[in-house]
Design a protein around this motif. Structure first.
Motif, mmCIF file in Angstrom:
data_model
loop_
_atom_site.group_PDB
_atom_site.id
_atom_site.type_symbol
_atom_site.label_atom_id
_atom_site.label_comp_id
_atom_site.label_asym_id
_atom_site.label_seq_id
_atom_site.Cartn_x
_atom_site.Cartn_y
_atom_site.Cartn_z
ATOM 1 N N HIS A 10 0.841 -1.189 0.000
ATOM 2 C CA HIS A 10 0.000 0.000 0.000
ATOM 3 C C HIS A 10 0.882 1.248 0.000
ATOM 4 N N SER A 12 0.041 5.524 -0.325
ATOM 5 C CA SER A 12 -0.921 6.590 -0.590
ATOM 6 C C SER A 12 -0.485 7.459 -1.765
ATOM 7 N N TRP A 14 1.423 6.588 -4.481
ATOM 8 C CA TRP A 14 1.183 5.884 -5.742
ATOM 9 C C TRP A 14 -0.311 5.724 -6.009
ATOM 10 N N GLU A 15 -1.082 5.459 -4.962
ATOM 11 C CA GLU A 15 -2.525 5.289 -5.151
ATOM 12 C C GLU A 15 -3.175 6.590 -5.603
ATOM 13 N N CYS A 18 -2.354 7.024 -9.273
ATOM 14 C CA CYS A 18 -3.218 6.169 -10.092
ATOM 15 C C CYS A 18 -4.626 6.752 -10.172
ATOM 16 N N SER A 25 -5.631 0.267 -9.427
ATOM 17 C CA SER A 25 -4.428 -0.308 -8.826
ATOM 18 C C SER A 25 -4.841 -1.304 -7.760
#
Length: 519
Positions: A10, A12, A14-15, A18, A25
């Motif tokens: 996990h 935050s 990169w999320e 995306c 993702s």
């Protein structure tokens, strides 16, 4: 194959990237899940143990694609790195990532030994991009997740052709340029795999872009405010007005007559404070006066574009749908601010931080201002970045704004308020759905529940693109309306001068700091 991003853990940062990009993702268990079947690209966002390293190497041998920080990819396919202070990264005649201009990072980096593209401030190669043990990889000299959560501010100059450069206090890490790099890497790695890159489009339906004009009223007189409002009416522009409430208190209800315009809160006292309590009082005082005047703001912008944790907590408690502070992010898509493990619930809607006032401070003529805005518009259109600008009534120069509005009209760009775009963006990021590539067929699961103004952008391996509705099944060999994307606007040859020391700018920064402190 599922067209989505696999994450090793996990993250935050990169999320959020995306989510900005509009691609699903998921976190993969490398010990039990098939990387080949579950994602089209793997993000290695933490250090790997021996078994995990073997899985990633096998994925690459099978033709997979990987992106990650050098530290996280150490020894994968022989990856090594060298420690180096990295202030910024630039493109110099780069053919792999031609749209990158200058990316401020300000970190102690680990540069891959195989670096072959983009340059650091020390003129050494910064990023490794290309084949790796049968697959393809992009190895970065920094941790993307850490940079996305970085909230350091800095005084920066912005490129223009005159000798004097406009400057503002903005986020040190250029989250917009970072997003552009990640987006370019995503497209590149899908292309070299010979598969389409598919993501949710950035604008409602198939609009090519959107334009918003933010107004921070900052002590504007009734005459200055009405003059600006007449310009908006003449050009049919719905602006987003953020009120410096104390300055307009005797005639605050005048803004109720601004039909079709968005009205938000800027402040009561024109200050941003370091503590939650002081910011909350400033916000509460402003809200009370606005509500008494029959105004119901849903958006907020902080004085001087300053962002800090105390302000973010106060904005969240104030119940605002969104906020906009360029000392957190600028020139990028909306995102949620976070710091020290806290993710705030008011959406950040970034803008371009240079305004007419910024250029007046360095003596620009109207012609130079028009040229600056035209340059920024060209670059943003080439990168599909929203055209969000701002202005103050007291800075006048309405003719420059008229030219900007005419330029937007020439490009047939749709106008939205910041609030309308924020609400649409929230629908967009809550509309993630699996997309599977089966031969030449894209299958969109759950398409029946996708809002009809949320579209897909498909980029084929040859670089052609199509923007289409998210139907249940899309045949890539059918008669899609393929077009050539806008050509990348290359960075100017003297781009480095925006980070060179300028004693006049330093004196200006000291003056502005004193003015803000004692105003």
């Amino acid at each position: 194959m599922k067209l989505r991003i696999g994450l090793v853990t996990h993250s935050s940062g990169w999320e959020q990237l995306c989510a900005q990009e509009g691609i699903a993702s998921l976190v993969l268990d490398l010990s039990s899940q098939s990387v080949e079947d579950e994602c089209s690209l793997l993000v290695v966002n933490r250090e790997l143990n021996g078994n995990e390293r073997n899985v990633v190497e096998q994925y690459l041998r099978n033709g997979g694609a990987v992106i990650g920080f050098t530290q996280h990819l150490l020894r994968v396919g022989g990856t090594e790195g060298m420690e180096q202070q990295v202030k910024y990264i630039i493109a110099e005649h780069d053919e792999i990532f031609p749209s990158i201009h200058l990316l401020d990072v300000g970190v102690q980096g680990l540069v891959p030994r195989a670096a072959n593209t983009l340059r650091t401030d020390a003129s050494t190669f910064a990023i490794a991009a290309g084949p790796l043990i049968g697959g393809h990889a992009v190895v970065l000299p920094f941790d993307v997740d850490a940079l996305m959560r970085d909230a350091r501010p800095a005084n920066k100059s912005f490129y223009s052709t005159p000798e004097r450069l406009p400057s503002e206090r903005v986020s040190l890490v250029d989250k917009g340029e970072l997003r552009q790099l990640v987006q370019s890497v995503f497209e590149y790695l899908h292309r070299v795999r010979g598969i389409p890159y598919v993501h949710v489009w950035y604008f409602p339906k198939n609009l090519r872009n959107v334009f918003a004009m933010r107004i921070d009223s900052d002590g504007g007189t009734l005459d200055e405010v009405d003059t600006l409002h007449r310009i908006a009416q003449d050009y049919g522009v719905a602006m987003s007005w953020f009120l410096d409430v104390k300055s307009h208190e005797p005639w605050l209800d005048h803004f109720k007559s601004f039909a079709g315009q968005e009205i938000g809160l800027h402040c009561y006292e024109h200050q941003t404070y370091p503590t939650f309590e002081a910011n909350l009082k400033n916000i509460t005082d402003g809200l009370q006066q606005m509500r008494r005047a029959g105004l119901a703001p849903s958006g907020f912008t902080a004085p001087f574009g300053i962002w800090n944790d105390g302000l973010a907590q106060a904005v969240s408690q104030g119940g605002f749908e969104y906020s906009s502070e360029f000392s957190y992010a600028y020139d990028t898509f909306p995102l949620f601010a976070e710091s020290v493990g806290t993710k705030y619930n008011a959406l950040q809607v970034p803008i371009h931080p240079v305004c007419i006032g910024s250029m007046l401070r360095v003596g620009y003529s109207d012609v130079q201002m028009r040229e600056y805005f035209a340059m920024v518009v060209r670059r943003k259109l080439s990168r599909n970045e929203p055209l969000f600008f701002y202005h103050h009534p007291s800075h006048r120069h309405g003719e420059v704004l008229c030219d900007l509005f005419s330029l937007i009209r020439e490009h047939n760009i749709e106008n939205m308020t910041m609030g309308d775009y924020a609400r649409w963006w929230k629908r967009r990021i809550n509309t993630f759905f699996p997309i599977t590539l089966d031969g030449s067929i894209l299958r969109v699961d759950g398409s029946a529940s996708i809002p009809d103004d949320v579209y897909l952008r498909i980029v084929d391996p040859k670089g052609q693109e199509a923007i289409v509705s998210a139907s249940g099944s899309i045949d890539l060999k059918s008669s899609l309306a393929w077009t050539t994307p806008p050509a990348a606007v290359r960075p100017p040859a003297d781009i480095r001068r925006i980070r060179e020391f300028d004693p006049r700018q330093k004196l200006g920064e000291i003056y502005n700091t004193l003015i803000r402190k004692f105003k």
